[in-house]
Each structure stands twice: as C-alpha cells, then as structure tokens.
Design an enzyme around this catalytic site. Sequence first.
Site, short mmCIF file in Angstrom:
data_model
loop_
_atom_site.label_atom_id
_atom_site.label_comp_id
_atom_site.label_asym_id
_atom_site.label_seq_id
_atom_site.Cartn_x
_atom_site.Cartn_y
_atom_site.Cartn_z
N ASP A 125 -19.18 0.59 73.23
CA ASP A 125 -19.74 0.99 74.52
C ASP A 125 -21.01 0.23 74.89
O ASP A 125 -21.51 0.38 76.01
CB ASP A 125 -20.03 2.50 74.52
CG ASP A 125 -18.76 3.31 74.62
OD1 ASP A 125 -17.82 2.87 75.31
OD2 ASP A 125 -18.70 4.40 74.01
N ASP A 186 -10.47 1.61 76.81
CA ASP A 186 -11.76 1.48 77.50
C ASP A 186 -12.48 0.19 77.11
O ASP A 186 -13.25 -0.38 77.88
CB ASP A 186 -12.67 2.67 77.17
CG ASP A 186 -11.93 3.97 76.92
OD1 ASP A 186 -10.75 3.91 76.51
OD2 ASP A 186 -12.51 5.03 77.14
N1 GLY Z 1 -14.96 5.54 77.71
C1 GLY Z 1 -14.75 6.93 77.59
C2 GLY Z 1 -14.09 7.52 78.75
O1 GLY Z 1 -13.53 6.84 79.60
O2 GLY Z 1 -14.13 8.73 78.85
#
Ligand code: GLY
Length: 411
Positions: A125, A186
């Site tokens: 992230d 993601d």
């Molecule tokens: N990246 C985590 C979500 O999309 O909730």
Amino acid sequence: MRNIILIPFTLLLLASCASSSSSTAVNDDFDVDDALAYCHRQVHRSLDALGRDSIDYTMMPRNIQGNDSVWSCRRSTPDEWCAGFWPGVLWYDYEATRDECLREEAERFTSSLGYLAHRPAFDHDLGFLMFCSYGNAYRITGESRFKEIILASADTLATLFNPRVGTILSWPRNVEMLGGHNTIMDNMINLEMLFWAARNGGDSRLYDIAVKHAETTMKYHFRPDGTCYHVAVYDPDSGEFIKGMTHQGYSDSSTWARGQAWAVYGYTMVYRETRDPRFLDFARKVTDVYLSRLPDDMVPYWDFDDPEIPAAPRDASAAGIVASALLELQNYVSPADARRYRNAAVTMLANLSSDKYRSGDARTSFLDHSTGHKPAGSEIDASIIYADYYYIEALLRLRRLNAGQGILARR
Ligand code: GLY
C-alpha cells in the site's frame, strides 16, 4: 442544479447506439462543473470540521459511518493504507479551483507521509499512500522536493518484489496465514509509482518489475471469464501458483466489485505505461465483464455474487474507480467503443452525483454507500475516503475530456 435523475444504463446504450456523435444528449446533461463545485463545498466543510487553525496534520479522514456527519480520522502510520487519499483529494480540489488555501492544506497533510519513503515497506500500500499524495503534489507543482520522496518510495516498494514469483508481496504480515507469497488485485494500482519512477530518473529495473507483476497477475489472478480473485497465493521459492482466494469478497469463487475495479484501473494504466497491446486487450476484457454485471444505475453491489442482492450494500467506491479508468480507456479504443466507455463513465458519475449517492448536507464527504470490508463487518454502506478520491479524479478527467485536453495522469 444538482443531477437528480438516475439513468439506467440500458437507456444510455440505446441512446448511444442511436447517436453518431461522440456523446449522447443524455450524457451531455451531466454538469461536471456543478459536481466539482459540490466537492469544493464539501472539502471546505471537512476542513471546518477538522478545526481549521488547529488541525493535526497526521490525522487523515478515513470514513463516516452510521449517524456521524464528519470524518472519523486515522493517524498516518505505515499500516493506515488510506492515509494518502485525503491529501490527494485536496490536491485535486486545488487543481479544480486554484484555491490557494487548499494548496497549503494539501502540502501540510502530504508532508506528514514523507517519512514512509525511507523506512522499510510495511506492505504494497506504500504506492497508494505516496502516489495519491506526493504523486499529485509533484504533478501539480513540479517541485523537486516531492519528486525525491516519490523516487525513494518506489525503491522502497520494489523491495517487496519476489523475482521467483514475479510479483510484489502485498502483505508480508500474512504470508503464514495465507500459505505463501500473497499478491492482491489492489496491488496493480501501486505499479503506477514504479512506472513513474523509472521514467523520472529512477532505476529502469522498476519498469521491469511493474511489467513482470502485471504479466504474472494476468496469467494467474483471473478466471477464464476475466473476473478476478482478490488474492493469489504463490510458493515463494518455486514461484508456483498455489491458489486464488478472497479476503474482502463474498467467497473464493465470487467477484468482489472493488477487486474487479482495481483490475480495470490497473490494466488501463499498465497499457498507458507500456503500450503493449496484450494489456489493452486484457483491460478491455476485465472491463467488459465488470460492465456486464452492473445493476441499472451502474453502481455495483459490493460483491457481484452476494446472494443477498438486491438487498446487499453497494460500493460507490468501485463505481468511482471504474468511471475514472473508463475515461482513460476510452482514449485507446475505436470510436464506437470509446463512446460506449465514455457513456458508461458519465452515467456512473451522473448517478453518483444524484441524491441517492451524494452525502449532501448530512455529511461532509462527497459520497455515501461504499463498502470497505464486509466479511469483517467493517465500513459497510459508509462514506470512505477513497471513494471521494476516485470520484473527484474522474470528474477532473471528464472536465479535461470535455475541454479537449489530454488525459489527467501522473507521468
Ligand atoms: N486496498 C484495499 C481495498 O480496496 O479495500
């Protein structure tokens, strides 16, 4: 004037087919300037609620739930994956309005994340954290102090790449629990920072890592119909694909709406960066299956396969992510497909801008009705900061498109 009509996509398809121009009469009714003005009002309401002269710039708006009307904030720690979105919203609103007060606030919130560039990566992230904040800061201001942080962040993110697997490890903390090297859909979004760094003075290896990650994910992370698993697990030593599974979706075999939205956005961006037609074909495939499964107002249920549909919650964030992606993807396809994608994007934005999805006076966010992590009982039918981020990004992309300007992208 607010847009108050929910436009069924089937009607728009008919209108689109009947029209030979690049947009339809229905879509032309959507007032993007009005929607951006609404966002600007809500940003100022949020800043008022954060305390204006006494803001703690390490506390980032994250969600508004239940009867709350103002943001619940979280500290910008390495594990708070959403901490870059609020600075990003401020940068976008500054870009839309050139309100100098917003630039100052955006810089202050952005700066509270700078330390993350030089500490070991907590997880993938880091891309969301640094590129939504610093990426937009540099794109808008061109100031080298922002660029240096992004370059360092890209190097830090790349430490999670496993060459035997060919992807970035998304969650180092979950290797044991999930049974191996894990990569989540993601993670596609975080490749953008690597591409950017490789083109802006960073190591050219960052480009190779991003391409390899996209290739490996394309090979293993999808079902034959183009829908994706949320998580792919690999043997960290042999690189062998072990299994596809979910984390935030309904089941391992279901299609979690935001996961598919990340795929749409991610492969569109990878095509922009590589111009490799394999990625364009794939972006179209994952997009078309997403579009084929939407309800009439084009805002998905949180998981396309939740048996509770139509009583299941929606995910407005997925709609914002895909609307933004479609406004890019429509640049790369035939005129007929461009019209189809653009109409879909404008329909999504018009419907998100209606009373059904707007937070309006009740909350200081832009949008209601996003779903964060339903299996964990977290952020269900809430305002969530990333929904606002991609919504305003999509509005800015549409405004540029309407003005005949190039795509808004961090390059
Ligand atoms: N990246 C985590 C979500 O999309 O909730």
